[in-house]
Structures are given as C-alpha cells and as structure tokens.
Write a protein that holds these residues in place. Sequence first.
Motif: not given
Length: 120
Positions: A82-100
């Motif tokens: 969640l922290m990484a997703a929040k950081q990605a959103h705040a900095t207009n970057k993408t974050m993707e989770l694959r192959n759970l």
Amino acid sequence: MEHQEDCTCVDCAPGAAMKYKLTISREDQDGVAYMKLVGRLDANTGMDHGQDILRALEESKGLVMDLTGLNYIASAGIRILLMAAKQAHATNKTMELRNLHPNVHDVLEMVGMLEIFNIK
C-alpha cells in the motif's frame, strides 16, 4: 525471547531461516524496475526489504513486481504494498503486481485489496 544454541523451537529448527526468508531480485529495463519476490512478506522480512521496494519505485519511472514465488503475505506486507502504491500515485508512476501466488491472491481478496492494486 533469547534462544540458546541447542534450541528446538520452530523458529530455530533446521531450515527455519529459509522458511521465513524473502529474496528479491531486481532488473531495470527501459526505466522500469522489475522485482521478483520469493518467500514471505511479513513484519520480519518487510523490515529488511520494504525500503528496497520503495527505493526501486523512487529510482525508476515505474515498478512491476512478480509475486509468483511470494507464498505468504501478512498485514505488514500488505502495508508495504500500500505504501508503494501510494508513492506511485503521488509521483505519477506506475506500479503493477503480476502473477499473484494463490495464497497471496486469497489474502488480498479477503481483505478487499484486489481492487486497489493494478494486478496483471
């Protein structure tokens, strides 16, 4: 709790170090950080590796995490994602989770987090 050399508890048993370990490999391609997580993401491993995940996102234009080998996630691990997703959103970057891994998918589904992450 302090353990003695001859301790036989579950945490000190032979192979316990591998059982509770998290390894992360990283490869950068076209400015995107690709990370492969193998093992457990919990309070213990998150303390060591949580900053690595956030740093990878900070140093790149996006982050893709392959979770095929991540067979366990605890609330502390979800917090790191969640922290990484929040950081990605705040900095207009993408974050993707694959192959759970199915175990991780089930936990994220159970706590209502599947919709929060970009999952491929």
